[in-house]
Design a protein around this motif. Structure first.
Motif, PDB file in Angstrom:
ATOM      1  N   CYS A 147       0.867  -1.185   0.000  1.00 43.77           N
ATOM      2  CA  CYS A 147       0.000   0.000   0.000  1.00 43.77           C
ATOM      3  C   CYS A 147       0.900   1.230   0.000  1.00 43.77           C
ATOM      4  CB  CYS A 147      -0.909  -0.021   1.229  1.00 43.77           C
ATOM      5  SG  CYS A 147      -2.155   1.287   1.247  1.00 43.77           S
ATOM      6  N   LEU A 148       0.996   1.887  -1.149  1.00 39.64           N
ATOM      7  CA  LEU A 148       1.925   3.002  -1.314  1.00 39.64           C
ATOM      8  C   LEU A 148       1.205   4.344  -1.420  1.00 39.64           C
ATOM      9  CD1 LEU A 148       4.481   1.532  -3.899  1.00 39.64           C
ATOM     10  CD2 LEU A 148       4.509   1.383  -1.396  1.00 39.64           C
ATOM     11  N   ASP A 149       1.622   5.281  -0.584  1.00 37.26           N
ATOM     12  CA  ASP A 149       1.183   6.674  -0.660  1.00 37.26           C
ATOM     13  C   ASP A 149      -0.334   6.829  -0.608  1.00 37.26           C
ATOM     14  OD1 ASP A 149       3.842   7.206  -0.833  1.00 37.26           O
ATOM     15  OD2 ASP A 149       3.850   7.837  -2.927  1.00 37.26           O
ATOM     16  N   VAL A 150      -1.000   5.934   0.104  1.00 39.52           N
ATOM     17  CA  VAL A 150      -2.459   6.008   0.266  1.00 39.52           C
ATOM     18  C   VAL A 150      -2.826   6.539   1.645  1.00 39.52           C
ATOM     19  CG1 VAL A 150      -4.608   4.680   0.315  1.00 39.52           C
ATOM     20  CG2 VAL A 150      -2.843   4.115  -1.357  1.00 39.52           C
ATOM     21  N   PHE A 151      -1.973   6.275   2.632  1.00 39.16           N
ATOM     22  CA  PHE A 151      -2.284   6.684   4.001  1.00 39.16           C
ATOM     23  C   PHE A 151      -2.295   8.191   4.182  1.00 39.16           C
ATOM     24  CE2 PHE A 151      -0.693   2.445   5.958  1.00 39.16           C
ATOM     25  CZ  PHE A 151      -1.850   1.825   5.508  1.00 39.16           C
ATOM     26  N   ILE A 152      -1.928   8.940   3.154  1.00 39.32           N
ATOM     27  CA  ILE A 152      -2.018  10.397   3.200  1.00 39.32           C
ATOM     28  C   ILE A 152      -3.458  10.831   3.454  1.00 39.32           C
ATOM     29  CG2 ILE A 152      -2.416  10.751   0.716  1.00 39.32           C
ATOM     30  CD1 ILE A 152       0.046  12.826   2.787  1.00 39.32           C
ATOM     31  N   HIS A 153      -4.416   9.931   3.141  1.00 40.88           N
ATOM     32  CA  HIS A 153      -5.836  10.242   3.331  1.00 40.88           C
ATOM     33  C   HIS A 153      -6.375   9.751   4.672  1.00 40.88           C
ATOM     34  CE1 HIS A 153      -5.804  11.382  -0.847  1.00 40.88           C
ATOM     35  NE2 HIS A 153      -5.463  10.171  -1.229  1.00 40.88           N
ATOM     36  N   TYR A 154      -5.525   9.167   5.511  1.00 46.04           N
ATOM     37  CA  TYR A 154      -5.981   8.566   6.769  1.00 46.04           C
ATOM     38  C   TYR A 154      -5.338   9.258   7.965  1.00 46.04           C
ATOM     39  CZ  TYR A 154      -7.946   4.536   4.291  1.00 46.04           C
ATOM     40  OH  TYR A 154      -8.697   3.722   3.478  1.00 46.04           O
ATOM     41  N   PRO A 155      -6.124   9.689   8.951  1.00 44.19           N
ATOM     42  CA  PRO A 155      -5.531  10.168  10.205  1.00 44.19           C
ATOM     43  C   PRO A 155      -4.892   9.005  10.951  1.00 44.19           C
ATOM     44  CG  PRO A 155      -7.916  10.029  10.402  1.00 44.19           C
ATOM     45  CD  PRO A 155      -7.585   9.755   8.968  1.00 44.19           C
ATOM     46  N   GLN A 156      -4.154   9.306  12.008  1.00 42.49           N
ATOM     47  CA  GLN A 156      -3.319   8.306  12.673  1.00 42.49           C
ATOM     48  C   GLN A 156      -4.076   7.044  13.080  1.00 42.49           C
ATOM     49  OE1 GLN A 156       0.155   8.895  13.225  1.00 42.49           O
ATOM     50  NE2 GLN A 156       0.275   6.722  13.759  1.00 42.49           N
ATOM     51  N   ALA A 157      -5.160   7.196  13.822  1.00 39.30           N
ATOM     52  CA  ALA A 157      -5.875   6.018  14.329  1.00 39.30           C
ATOM     53  C   ALA A 157      -6.413   5.165  13.186  1.00 39.30           C
ATOM     54  CB  ALA A 157      -7.011   6.441  15.252  1.00 39.30           C
ATOM     55  N   ALA A 158      -6.971   5.810  12.164  1.00 39.26           N
ATOM     56  CA  ALA A 158      -7.516   5.066  11.029  1.00 39.26           C
ATOM     57  C   ALA A 158      -6.406   4.381  10.245  1.00 39.26           C
ATOM     58  CB  ALA A 158      -8.311   6.009  10.119  1.00 39.26           C
ATOM     59  N   ALA A 159      -5.257   5.026  10.121  1.00 40.31           N
ATOM     60  CA  ALA A 159      -4.131   4.420   9.411  1.00 40.31           C
ATOM     61  C   ALA A 159      -3.613   3.196  10.158  1.00 40.31           C
ATOM     62  CB  ALA A 159      -3.014   5.443   9.230  1.00 40.31           C
ATOM     63  N   GLU A 160      -3.542   3.284  11.471  1.00 43.47           N
ATOM     64  CA  GLU A 160      -3.082   2.138  12.252  1.00 43.47           C
ATOM     65  C   GLU A 160      -4.056   0.969  12.135  1.00 43.47           C
ATOM     66  OE1 GLU A 160      -2.234   3.394  16.242  1.00 43.47           O
ATOM     67  OE2 GLU A 160      -0.865   4.979  15.584  1.00 43.47           O
TER      68      GLU A 160
END
Length: 246
Positions: A147-160
């Protein structure tokens, strides 16, 4: 704690997440698709910021491909490219002989373009499939999930939470990239120099690396490789995790 500093209730947080996902999807089905399709291409119709983002993203893709090639025997492995965009990773991975690649993206327009590029490059086959899906809906088991460069759309808790979800799909390896939180980047973001409006109109999040690593560890994965890929206006921490044999 003052009311304005209290975290949102679970129902409120979920509603906010869904609303933001809808905003991102709408963006990438319209002006966002046109903009990022140009960035992830050979088009000369890009500004200096967009060109540097292209260079930075390609550094990240190249690093992943180099890691995978060092491991060898790609033909026997299955891959999930979660958030594939226009196929920047999936297509060269298919060209290297990957056994199978399940590529997906929230944007149907991005998926259609990735499929078109695969056909144009002579890479369309049963080993490479494209579907429109959000990350939360992905299922299945793969040797390696990327998963590349997608977490830019997720805040910390959601990304974890998403790291844990993707890790549950990976039999051996999980590879992710994200914009890392540092005090300097936080300042740059605040003054609009890191993600300027003309190049990106959705909210951009930087993430704390220790939280991402802890989330992967809770799913049984340990980091084995790290790199920081950057160009002006692009900063991406890339981490390869492997399932802990213990």
């Amino acid at each position: 704690m003052p009311p304005e500093l209290q975290p949102p209730a679970p129902a409120e947080a979920q509603a906010e997440t869904q609303a933001e996902k809808a905003e991102v999807q709408a963006y990438f089905e319209s002006t966002g698709f046109e903009r990022w399709n140009r960035i992830y291409s050979d088009s000369e119709e890009v500004n200096r910021v967009q060109r540097n983002i292209r260079i930075g993203h390609q550094k990240t893709v190249d690093a992943v491909l180099a890691w995978l090639q060092q491991q060898g025997d790609l033909s026997s492995r299955s891959f999930c490219d979660a958030g594939c965009g226009v196929g920047s990773l999936s297509l060269p991975l298919a060209a290297l002989g990957a056994g199978s690649i399940a590529a997906s993206d929230l944007s149907a327009a991005m998926v259609a373009e990735a499929s078109r590029r695969a056909t144009e490059a002579g890479l369309a086959s049963g080993r490479l499939s494209f579907t429109a899906s959000d990350l939360e809906s992905l299922q299945g088991r793969y040797d390696t999930v990327i998963c590349l460069d997608v977490f830019i759309h997720y805040p910390q808790a959601a990304a974890e939470a998403m790291v844990k979800h993707l890790a549950a799909m990976a039999e051996r390896q999980l590879i992710v990239s994200f914009a890392p939180y540092t005090p300097l980047l936080a300042v740059l973001k605040q003054i609009g120099q890191l993600f300027p409006g003309p190049s990106k109109t959705t909210r951009a999040y930087t993430l704390r690396e220790d939280g991402i690593v802890a989330a992967a560890a809770s799913a049984g994965f340990r980091p084995v490789h790290r790199s920081l890929n950057q160009a002006p206006f692009y900063f991406s921490r890339l981490i390869a995790f492997e399932r802990d044999p213990a």
